[in-house]
Design an enzyme around this catalytic site. Structure first.
Site, PDB file in Angstrom:
ATOM      1  N   ASP A 223     -19.570 -61.725  -6.178  1.00 60.57           N
ATOM      2  CA  ASP A 223     -19.614 -62.630  -5.387  1.00 60.57           C
ATOM      3  C   ASP A 223     -18.098 -62.694  -4.861  1.00 60.57           C
ATOM      4  O   ASP A 223     -17.673 -62.807  -3.506  1.00 60.57           O
ATOM      5  CB  ASP A 223     -19.655 -64.011  -5.994  1.00 60.57           C
ATOM      6  CG  ASP A 223     -19.797 -65.248  -4.912  1.00 60.57           C
ATOM      7  OD1 ASP A 223     -20.364 -64.942  -3.861  1.00 60.57           O
ATOM      8  OD2 ASP A 223     -19.247 -66.304  -5.170  1.00 60.57           O
TER       9      ASP A 223
ATOM     10  N   TYR B 162     -24.263 -66.911 -13.070  1.00 60.75           N
ATOM     11  CA  TYR B 162     -25.150 -67.918 -12.114  1.00 60.75           C
ATOM     12  C   TYR B 162     -26.562 -68.318 -12.954  1.00 60.75           C
ATOM     13  O   TYR B 162     -27.077 -69.223 -12.468  1.00 60.75           O
ATOM     14  CB  TYR B 162     -25.605 -66.938 -11.077  1.00 60.75           C
ATOM     15  CG  TYR B 162     -24.783 -66.953  -9.961  1.00 60.75           C
ATOM     16  CD1 TYR B 162     -23.171 -66.402 -10.127  1.00 60.75           C
ATOM     17  CD2 TYR B 162     -24.881 -67.472  -8.779  1.00 60.75           C
ATOM     18  CE1 TYR B 162     -22.434 -66.383  -9.244  1.00 60.75           C
ATOM     19  CE2 TYR B 162     -23.929 -67.290  -7.772  1.00 60.75           C
ATOM     20  CZ  TYR B 162     -22.629 -66.774  -7.842  1.00 60.75           C
ATOM     21  OH  TYR B 162     -21.697 -66.603  -7.098  1.00 60.75           O
TER      22      TYR B 162
ATOM     23  N   LYS C 210     -14.252 -57.096 -17.088  1.00 58.47           N
ATOM     24  CA  LYS C 210     -13.232 -57.663 -17.739  1.00 58.47           C
ATOM     25  C   LYS C 210     -13.363 -57.436 -18.831  1.00 58.47           C
ATOM     26  O   LYS C 210     -13.344 -58.514 -20.054  1.00 58.47           O
ATOM     27  CB  LYS C 210     -13.209 -59.392 -17.334  1.00 58.47           C
ATOM     28  CG  LYS C 210     -11.859 -59.881 -17.827  1.00 58.47           C
ATOM     29  CD  LYS C 210     -10.686 -59.574 -17.053  1.00 58.47           C
ATOM     30  CE  LYS C 210      -9.531 -60.414 -17.365  1.00 58.47           C
ATOM     31  NZ  LYS C 210      -8.172 -59.838 -16.813  1.00 58.47           N
TER      32      LYS C 210
ATOM     33  N   ASP D 248      -9.468 -58.137 -12.312  1.00 56.95           N
ATOM     34  CA  ASP D 248      -8.067 -58.482 -11.437  1.00 56.95           C
ATOM     35  C   ASP D 248      -7.464 -57.461 -10.814  1.00 56.95           C
ATOM     36  O   ASP D 248      -6.960 -57.583  -9.628  1.00 56.95           O
ATOM     37  CB  ASP D 248      -7.209 -59.329 -12.490  1.00 56.95           C
ATOM     38  CG  ASP D 248      -7.009 -58.562 -13.869  1.00 56.95           C
ATOM     39  OD1 ASP D 248      -7.932 -57.463 -14.201  1.00 56.95           O
ATOM     40  OD2 ASP D 248      -6.277 -59.171 -14.884  1.00 56.95           O
TER      41      ASP D 248
HETATM   42  C1  IPM Z   1     -23.443 -65.203  -1.715  1.00 57.05           C
HETATM   43  C2  IPM Z   1     -23.188 -66.753  -1.660  1.00 57.05           C
HETATM   44  C3  IPM Z   1     -23.990 -67.429  -2.584  1.00 57.05           C
HETATM   45  C4  IPM Z   1     -23.816 -66.802  -3.880  1.00 57.05           C
HETATM   46  C5  IPM Z   1     -24.057 -68.951  -2.627  1.00 57.05           C
HETATM   47  C6  IPM Z   1     -24.265 -69.457  -1.083  1.00 57.05           C
HETATM   48  C7  IPM Z   1     -25.042 -69.532  -3.430  1.00 57.05           C
HETATM   49  O1  IPM Z   1     -21.762 -67.277  -1.826  1.00 57.05           O
HETATM   50  O2  IPM Z   1     -24.456 -64.828  -1.421  1.00 57.05           O
HETATM   51  O3  IPM Z   1     -22.106 -64.695  -1.945  1.00 57.05           O
HETATM   52  O4  IPM Z   1     -22.705 -67.444  -4.523  1.00 57.05           O
HETATM   53  O5  IPM Z   1     -24.208 -66.115  -4.617  1.00 57.05           O
HETATM   54 MG    MG Z   2     -20.584 -65.592  -1.866  1.00 58.21          MG
END
Ligand code: IPM
Ligand code: MG
Length: 356
Positions: free
Chosen positions: A246, A142, A190, A222
């Site tokens: 996520d 991210y 992983k 996985d």
């Molecule tokens: C989450 C959401 C966010 C992320 C998005 C909205 C950027 O999916 O909080 O899980 O990917 O972290």
């Molecule tokens: Mg999310």
């Protein structure tokens, strides 16, 4: 107690679910005699529209001076399908996480007995599932740089980066968390492919001996994705990097029967943020159909984590359980043929329960 909140409704269904969570918060504060002060701030697409910035400086200052942040959801399809958009609503959420230092995102996954029938999985598999996913929130894919496109546009790249310090603090937090639960920790990575995962595993193996009571297991992501569905009751605490967390938590929400039920707490260096794990569901905005319970349960986590007010949190959870048992539910979790309740009607029912 004096409670000083920043409230960021965001986009899509955000304002509706935040309305319900705020009404619940006000009712709880009234009941327990807490003095509640709060201020609304802009974040996401609405902030881009009004200021050009998805996380305006003013919003950051508001978060910094508050005791906790209650957050709705962000995201808007106007930006999703526009590859040339220079600013995106999601950047606001990422900027907030980074600038508040929210490195740990705690996502509890538990089934509700009254909703077992809504899970697409067999009741005997999901009954009693109760685990917590601790997702690293300020590193990995991210935030890693470089990220972008080659000059001719034919190649794109993202970078996954973790430092030892980043891994140590989240893994240590996960061990502490496991100590207060059933003392089992699953480290999800992983490591057979990724260098960052090998660092995670190395660090976790160094820290594990400090927690001899915790049973630690290492699992490839996985395999974890499969086991979450097949044996959800086998997990207690799970710790993983940003992107894996996520994905696995969206998957895990299915166990409970609806995306609209999972709350989260993001904690770290500065003010903690409490937000549902789901997105802004733009198609449902303004229709009074979104499930407010994930946000209401996030408010319960706020009372518990930010203020150490456990009775207040418990009352909110009782109200949520009672609403589901009474089938006062939004369409996503309604029993067939039951009366239909909207977002705000569920909220009114919860407030009445709390007041009574
Ligand atoms: C989450 C959401 C966010 C992320 C998005 C909205 C950027 O999916 O909080 O899980 O990917 O972290
Ligand atoms: Mg999310």
């Amino acid at each position: 107690m004096k409670i000083n909140l920043a409230v960021l409704p965001g986009d899509g269904i955000g304002p509706e679910i935040i309305d319900v969570a705020m009404n619940v918060t006000k009712a709880v504060c009234r009941k327990f005699g807490h003095e509640l002060a709060y201020e609304y701030g802009l974040c996401g697409a609405i902030a881009i529209d009004k200021t050009g910035n998805p996380y305006p400086e003013e919003t950051h200052e508001l978060c910094m001076k508050s005791d906790a942040v209650l957050f709705g959801a962000i995201g808007d399809p106007r930006f999703d399908n526009d590859p040339s958009a220079k600013v995106r609503p999601e950047q606001g959420l990422l900027a907030m996480r980074k600038r508040l230092g929210l490195y740990a995102n705690i996502r509890p996954v538990a089934t509700f007995n009254s909703l077992i029938h809504k899970s697409p999985l067999r009741a005997d598999l999901v009954k009693g599932a109760d685990f917590v996913c601790i997702r690293e929130l300020t590193g990995g894919l991210y935030f890693g740089r470089p990220q972008g496109r080659s000059e001719d546009g034919t190649t794109a790249y993202d970078t996954c980066v973790y430092t030892r310090d980043e891994v140590e603090r989240i893994v240590a937090l996960a061990f502490e968390y496991a100590m207060n639960r059933r003392k089992k920790l699953t480290v999800v990575d992983k490591a057979n492919i990724l260098a960052t995962s090998r660092l995670w595993r190395e660090v976790a193996k160094e820290i594990a001996p400090n927690y001899p009571e915790v049973e630690t297991e290492y699992m490839f992501v996985d395999n974890a994705a499969m086991r979450i569905i097949q044996w959800p009751t086998s997990f207690d605490v799970m710790v993983t990097e940003n992107m894996f967390g996520d994905i696995l938590t969206d998957e895990a929400s299915v166990i409970t029967g609806s995306m609209g039920l999972l709350p989260s707490a993001s904690i770290g260096t500065y003010t903690s943020v409490f937000e549902p794990i789901h997105g802004s569901w733009p198609q449902a905005a303004g229709q009074n159909i979104a499930n407010p319970l994930a946000t209401v349960l996030s408010a319960a986590m706020m009372f518990e984590y930010a203020f150490n007010l456990k009775d207040e949190a418990a009352l909110i959870r009782d109200a949520v359980d009672a609403s589901m048992s009474a089938n006062v539910c939004t369409p996503d979790i309604q029993v067939e043929g039951g009366k239909k309740y909207g977002t705000s009607e569920v909220g009114e029912w919860l407030v009445e329960f709390i007041n009574s």
